[in-house]
Design a protein around this motif. Structure first.
Motif, PDB file in Angstrom:
ATOM      1  N   ARG A  77       0.818  -1.211   0.000  1.00 38.42           N
ATOM      2  CA  ARG A  77       0.000   0.000   0.000  1.00 38.42           C
ATOM      3  C   ARG A  77       0.854   1.266   0.000  1.00 38.42           C
ATOM      4  O   ARG A  77       0.411   2.330  -0.441  1.00 38.42           O
ATOM      5  CB  ARG A  77      -0.941   0.008   1.211  1.00 38.42           C
ATOM      6  N   THR A  78       2.104   1.162   0.455  1.00 40.16           N
ATOM      7  CA  THR A  78       2.993   2.332   0.443  1.00 40.16           C
ATOM      8  C   THR A  78       3.348   2.759  -0.973  1.00 40.16           C
ATOM      9  O   THR A  78       3.919   3.839  -1.164  1.00 40.16           O
ATOM     10  CB  THR A  78       4.294   2.039   1.221  1.00 40.16           C
ATOM     11  N   VAL A 106      17.240  -5.399   1.299  1.00 35.73           N
ATOM     12  CA  VAL A 106      18.088  -4.206   1.212  1.00 35.73           C
ATOM     13  C   VAL A 106      17.521  -3.209   0.201  1.00 35.73           C
ATOM     14  O   VAL A 106      17.452  -2.006   0.466  1.00 35.73           O
ATOM     15  CB  VAL A 106      19.538  -4.604   0.840  1.00 35.73           C
ATOM     16  N   ILE A 107      17.083  -3.701  -0.952  1.00 33.29           N
ATOM     17  CA  ILE A 107      16.507  -2.805  -1.964  1.00 33.29           C
ATOM     18  C   ILE A 107      15.244  -2.143  -1.427  1.00 33.29           C
ATOM     19  O   ILE A 107      15.053  -0.928  -1.573  1.00 33.29           O
ATOM     20  CB  ILE A 107      16.189  -3.588  -3.254  1.00 33.29           C
ATOM     21  N   ALA A 108      14.373  -2.924  -0.792  1.00 31.65           N
ATOM     22  CA  ALA A 108      13.115  -2.381  -0.286  1.00 31.65           C
ATOM     23  C   ALA A 108      13.328  -1.319   0.776  1.00 31.65           C
ATOM     24  O   ALA A 108      12.588  -0.325   0.850  1.00 31.65           O
ATOM     25  CB  ALA A 108      12.251  -3.508   0.278  1.00 31.65           C
ATOM     26  N   ALA A 109      14.368  -1.509   1.610  1.00 33.99           N
ATOM     27  CA  ALA A 109      14.632  -0.537   2.666  1.00 33.99           C
ATOM     28  C   ALA A 109      15.345   0.701   2.145  1.00 33.99           C
ATOM     29  O   ALA A 109      15.306   1.764   2.783  1.00 33.99           O
ATOM     30  CB  ALA A 109      15.477  -1.188   3.763  1.00 33.99           C
ATOM     31  N   SER A 110      15.961   0.586   0.972  1.00 35.52           N
ATOM     32  CA  SER A 110      16.811   1.664   0.470  1.00 35.52           C
ATOM     33  C   SER A 110      16.090   2.692  -0.376  1.00 35.52           C
ATOM     34  O   SER A 110      16.618   3.786  -0.612  1.00 35.52           O
ATOM     35  CB  SER A 110      17.970   1.075  -0.354  1.00 35.52           C
ATOM     36  N   THR A 111      14.892   2.362  -0.858  1.00 34.12           N
ATOM     37  CA  THR A 111      14.235   3.275  -1.793  1.00 34.12           C
ATOM     38  C   THR A 111      12.722   3.270  -1.604  1.00 34.12           C
ATOM     39  O   THR A 111      12.140   2.262  -1.188  1.00 34.12           O
ATOM     40  CB  THR A 111      14.556   2.883  -3.249  1.00 34.12           C
ATOM     41  N   LEU A 112      12.095   4.406  -1.952  1.00 33.08           N
ATOM     42  CA  LEU A 112      10.642   4.511  -1.991  1.00 33.08           C
ATOM     43  C   LEU A 112      10.151   4.643  -3.428  1.00 33.08           C
ATOM     44  O   LEU A 112       8.955   4.884  -3.658  1.00 33.08           O
ATOM     45  CB  LEU A 112      10.166   5.713  -1.156  1.00 33.08           C
ATOM     46  N   ASN A 113      11.061   4.485  -4.374  1.00 34.33           N
ATOM     47  CA  ASN A 113      10.682   4.522  -5.779  1.00 34.33           C
ATOM     48  C   ASN A 113       9.688   3.385  -6.058  1.00 34.33           C
ATOM     49  O   ASN A 113       9.934   2.235  -5.693  1.00 34.33           O
ATOM     50  CB  ASN A 113      11.923   4.359  -6.654  1.00 34.33           C
ATOM     51  N   PRO A 143       6.378  -1.623  13.051  1.00 35.13           N
ATOM     52  CA  PRO A 143       5.467  -0.658  13.686  1.00 35.13           C
ATOM     53  C   PRO A 143       4.903   0.339  12.675  1.00 35.13           C
ATOM     54  O   PRO A 143       5.561   0.690  11.688  1.00 35.13           O
ATOM     55  CB  PRO A 143       6.371   0.039  14.707  1.00 35.13           C
ATOM     56  N   LYS A 144       3.693   0.788  12.947  1.00 36.42           N
ATOM     57  CA  LYS A 144       3.034   1.740  12.058  1.00 36.42           C
ATOM     58  C   LYS A 144       3.822   3.037  11.959  1.00 36.42           C
ATOM     59  O   LYS A 144       3.817   3.728  10.935  1.00 36.42           O
ATOM     60  CB  LYS A 144       1.623   2.008  12.565  1.00 36.42           C
ATOM     61  N   SER A 145       4.531   3.353  13.044  1.00 31.07           N
ATOM     62  CA  SER A 145       5.306   4.594  13.084  1.00 31.07           C
ATOM     63  C   SER A 145       6.479   4.581  12.111  1.00 31.07           C
ATOM     64  O   SER A 145       7.059   5.628  11.810  1.00 31.07           O
ATOM     65  CB  SER A 145       5.841   4.828  14.506  1.00 31.07           C
ATOM     66  N   ASP A 146       6.836   3.390  11.604  1.00 24.71           N
ATOM     67  CA  ASP A 146       7.988   3.276  10.708  1.00 24.71           C
ATOM     68  C   ASP A 146       7.601   3.358   9.231  1.00 24.71           C
ATOM     69  O   ASP A 146       8.457   3.248   8.359  1.00 24.71           O
ATOM     70  CB  ASP A 146       8.709   1.950  10.980  1.00 24.71           C
ATOM     71  N   GLU A 147       6.306   3.526   8.947  1.00 20.74           N
ATOM     72  CA  GLU A 147       5.911   3.631   7.531  1.00 20.74           C
ATOM     73  C   GLU A 147       6.302   4.995   6.987  1.00 20.74           C
ATOM     74  O   GLU A 147       6.445   5.947   7.758  1.00 20.74           O
ATOM     75  CB  GLU A 147       4.399   3.378   7.388  1.00 20.74           C
ATOM     76  N   PRO A 148       6.538   5.129   5.691  1.00 23.41           N
ATOM     77  CA  PRO A 148       6.360   4.120   4.651  1.00 23.41           C
ATOM     78  C   PRO A 148       7.605   3.282   4.358  1.00 23.41           C
ATOM     79  O   PRO A 148       7.527   2.308   3.631  1.00 23.41           O
ATOM     80  CB  PRO A 148       6.013   4.965   3.434  1.00 23.41           C
ATOM     81  N   ARG A 149       8.754   3.635   4.930  1.00 20.37           N
ATOM     82  CA  ARG A 149       9.982   2.929   4.560  1.00 20.37           C
ATOM     83  C   ARG A 149      10.076   1.554   5.195  1.00 20.37           C
ATOM     84  O   ARG A 149      10.594   0.616   4.595  1.00 20.37           O
ATOM     85  CB  ARG A 149      11.201   3.786   4.947  1.00 20.37           C
ATOM     86  N   ILE A 200      13.100  -0.682   9.791  1.00 21.85           N
ATOM     87  CA  ILE A 200      13.349  -1.609  10.903  1.00 21.85           C
ATOM     88  C   ILE A 200      12.998  -3.033  10.488  1.00 21.85           C
ATOM     89  O   ILE A 200      13.767  -3.978  10.692  1.00 21.85           O
ATOM     90  CB  ILE A 200      12.525  -1.196  12.143  1.00 21.85           C
ATOM     91  N   GLY A 201      11.833  -3.199   9.893  1.00 19.91           N
ATOM     92  CA  GLY A 201      11.392  -4.531   9.492  1.00 19.91           C
ATOM     93  C   GLY A 201      12.296  -5.153   8.448  1.00 19.91           C
ATOM     94  O   GLY A 201      12.707  -6.317   8.567  1.00 19.91           O
ATOM     95  N   PHE A 202      12.627  -4.394   7.410  1.00 17.70           N
ATOM     96  CA  PHE A 202      13.470  -4.946   6.350  1.00 17.70           C
ATOM     97  C   PHE A 202      14.889  -5.204   6.843  1.00 17.70           C
ATOM     98  O   PHE A 202      15.513  -6.211   6.477  1.00 17.70           O
ATOM     99  CB  PHE A 202      13.487  -3.996   5.153  1.00 17.70           C
TER     100      PHE A 202
END
Length: 488
Positions: A316-317, A369-376, A436-442, A445-447
């Motif tokens: 959804r992000t 690593v890719i998912a945590a590194s970019t919001l593209n 955690p919801k507070s860590d969205e959208p990147r 922490i999870g990745f």
């Protein structure tokens, strides 16, 4: 001279003279068998090949669809969140994370007791009975009116779902040889992966067509419909699932004997034939240090898979609406399922585990690593393909490895499968809180933690490989004949 084997009494009390069974191998023409490094012979007998095909046709579709529904029911909450579940029940903060986590508390509590019992009952009937109960709990989740009610339902759902997966892997391990079981577990596990993907499509259809129908929210309809389908499949399971090779009603007498004989041939060199109690199996499992390494390996692996319940939230992000988001969650899991089957087949074909685990989880690390590194948008959606493919490709390899390594008695094997699965499910308990919801959208922490967990699982695989190489050297030095050794 004909070798006599003591009569075997199947679970229903029927006594079968095993003299004929003992000569199943004697009737075959003598030939030089092609064996791999573990001493396992290549399957070339046409009769045995036909038998395995029949087992696949009868066992695998039923188990896979049941496991598909097992995961659909537990994943429903991830889709329900996108249909205002939290708003309708007045939830806030980390309460959703708790409802995800609490299921695995019930799951963990029930698994070992269940698999201690499964060797003493008829596993097919046993698993179908539990499925009927969890179907009722899943459907009743539609009735909850607040956060507390949802927590209770989720705990009970985990408790009643717990017997199925370790029970299913135990069933596969008593019908398929060490070289065959990894591919079958991969196909079974593929049902879970597909459930995670298709859950989004199912939810999208229900929300679009039934949201608000008869004054009932779409997420409530989702629980009702999926619970009803699960109950129907449980009834089918009572008639289709087998219990043991010698008591399977859809096998001929000859096929029953061959199914039993080939599993006897596949036993490890240190297998024990004396009767054992369920408590003996638990003691044998706990005293074997390799048990704890497999538990740790699976714990790290499934901790890396904790994104499972948050995958729709991550997608959804990318900025799409609810329907498009749910549809987009499906393709990555279809790809992951295909690769998972390939890994399971390859692992069984070559009797190799360590490199399969290393390659699969390394791919997952790249995706994290890719998912945590970019919001593209494009790059992140590509990453959403990569990390499920890598993470989900190795589960069947780990479970198959544990089953074939620690199956000295059926009681120990059953407990091992439950303990290994528990080790993994514990990862889901705390893994729910690294998103955690507070860590969205990147969701860094999870990745980030998922990548670290995957790396630790790789380390455990190489640790186990070292131990088994050393053990094989010891067996080879002390044995004067061809025997079955450990695969790694």
């Amino acid at each position: 001279m004909e070798k006599r084997v003591p009569p075997i009494t199947p679970g229903d009390g029927e006594v079968i003279d095993r003299a004929d069974t003992a000569t199943v191998e004697d009737e075959k023409p003598s030939q030089v068998e092609e064996r791999d490094y573990t001493g396992t012979a290549k399957k070339t007998d046409p009769e045995e090949i036909r038998l395995v095909g029949k087992l696949d046709l009868c066992i695998m579709p039923c188990l896979c669809f049941m496991y598909f529904l097992n995961y659909v029911d537990r994943n429903t909450i991830a889709q329900a969140r996108l249909n205002n579940l939290e708003r309708d029940l007045g939830m806030s903060g980390n309460q959703f994370n708790t409802t995800v986590s609490i299921l695995f508390v019930g799951y963990v509590l029930m698994q070992v007791p269940s698999n201690m019992l499964i060797t003493k009952v008829k596993p097919g009937i046993y698993m179908s009975s539990w499925m009927l109960v969890w179907a009722a709990v899943s459907a009743c989740t539609a009735l909850v009116q607040n956060y507390a009610g949802l927590v209770v339902c989720r705990f009970l759902l985990g408790f009643f779902e717990a017997p199925f997966y370790p029970g299913a892997t135990y069933m596969l391990s008593i019908f398929y040889t060490r070289k065959e079981v990894a591919a079958r577990i991969a196909i079974l596990y593929c049902a879970q992966i597909l459930a995670t993907g298709f859950s989004g499509l199912i939810a999208a259809g229900v929300f679009a067509g039934l949201d608000g129908a008869r004054g009932i929210a779409g997420w409530r309809w989702l629980f009702i419909i999926e619970g009803a389908v699960t109950a129907f499949m449980a009834i089918v399971g009572f008639f289709v699932l087998p219990n043991t090779p010698l008591t399977t009603w859809w096998l001929t007498q000859r096929e029953k004997e061959l199914a039993h004989a080939r599993m006897e041939r596949d036993k490890l060199s240190d297998a024990l034939d004396r009767p054992a109690s369920a408590l003996d199996g638990l003691k044998q499992a706990c005293r074997d240090k390799r048990t704890w390494i497999f538990c740790l390996m699976q714990n790290f692996h499934l901790s890396a898979c904790s994104f499972n319940s948050f995958f729709p939230t991550v997608v959804r992000t990318l900025g799409f609406d609810t329907t498009i988001t749910l549809v987009m969650t499906c393709p990555p899991f279809l790809a992951a399922g295909a690769v998972g089957i390939l890994f399971g087949w390859s692992s069984g074909r070559y009797h190799e585990r360590t490199w399969h685990i290393t390659v699969g989880l390394s791919i997952a690390i790249v995706g994290f690593v890719i998912a945590a590194s970019t919001l593209n948008t494009a790059a992140r959606y590509v990453a959403c393909f990569i990390f499920p493919i890598g993470a989900y490709s190795v589960n069947s390899v780990i479970i198959g490895w544990a089953s074939s390594t620690l199956g000295q008695t059926k009681e120990k094997k059953a407990v091992i499968l439950a303990m290994t699965n528990i080790g993994g499910q514990i990862g889901y308990i705390y893994g729910a809180y690294v998103w955690p919801k507070s860590d969205e959208p990147r969701y860094g922490i999870g990745f980030g933690t998922s990548a670290a967990f995957a790396l630790c699982s790789i380390f455990c695989a190489w640790w186990m490989r070292f131990l088994l190489i050393r053990e094989n050297r010891r067996i080879r030095a002390s044995a004067s004949e061809q025997i079955n050794m450990y695969g790694y």
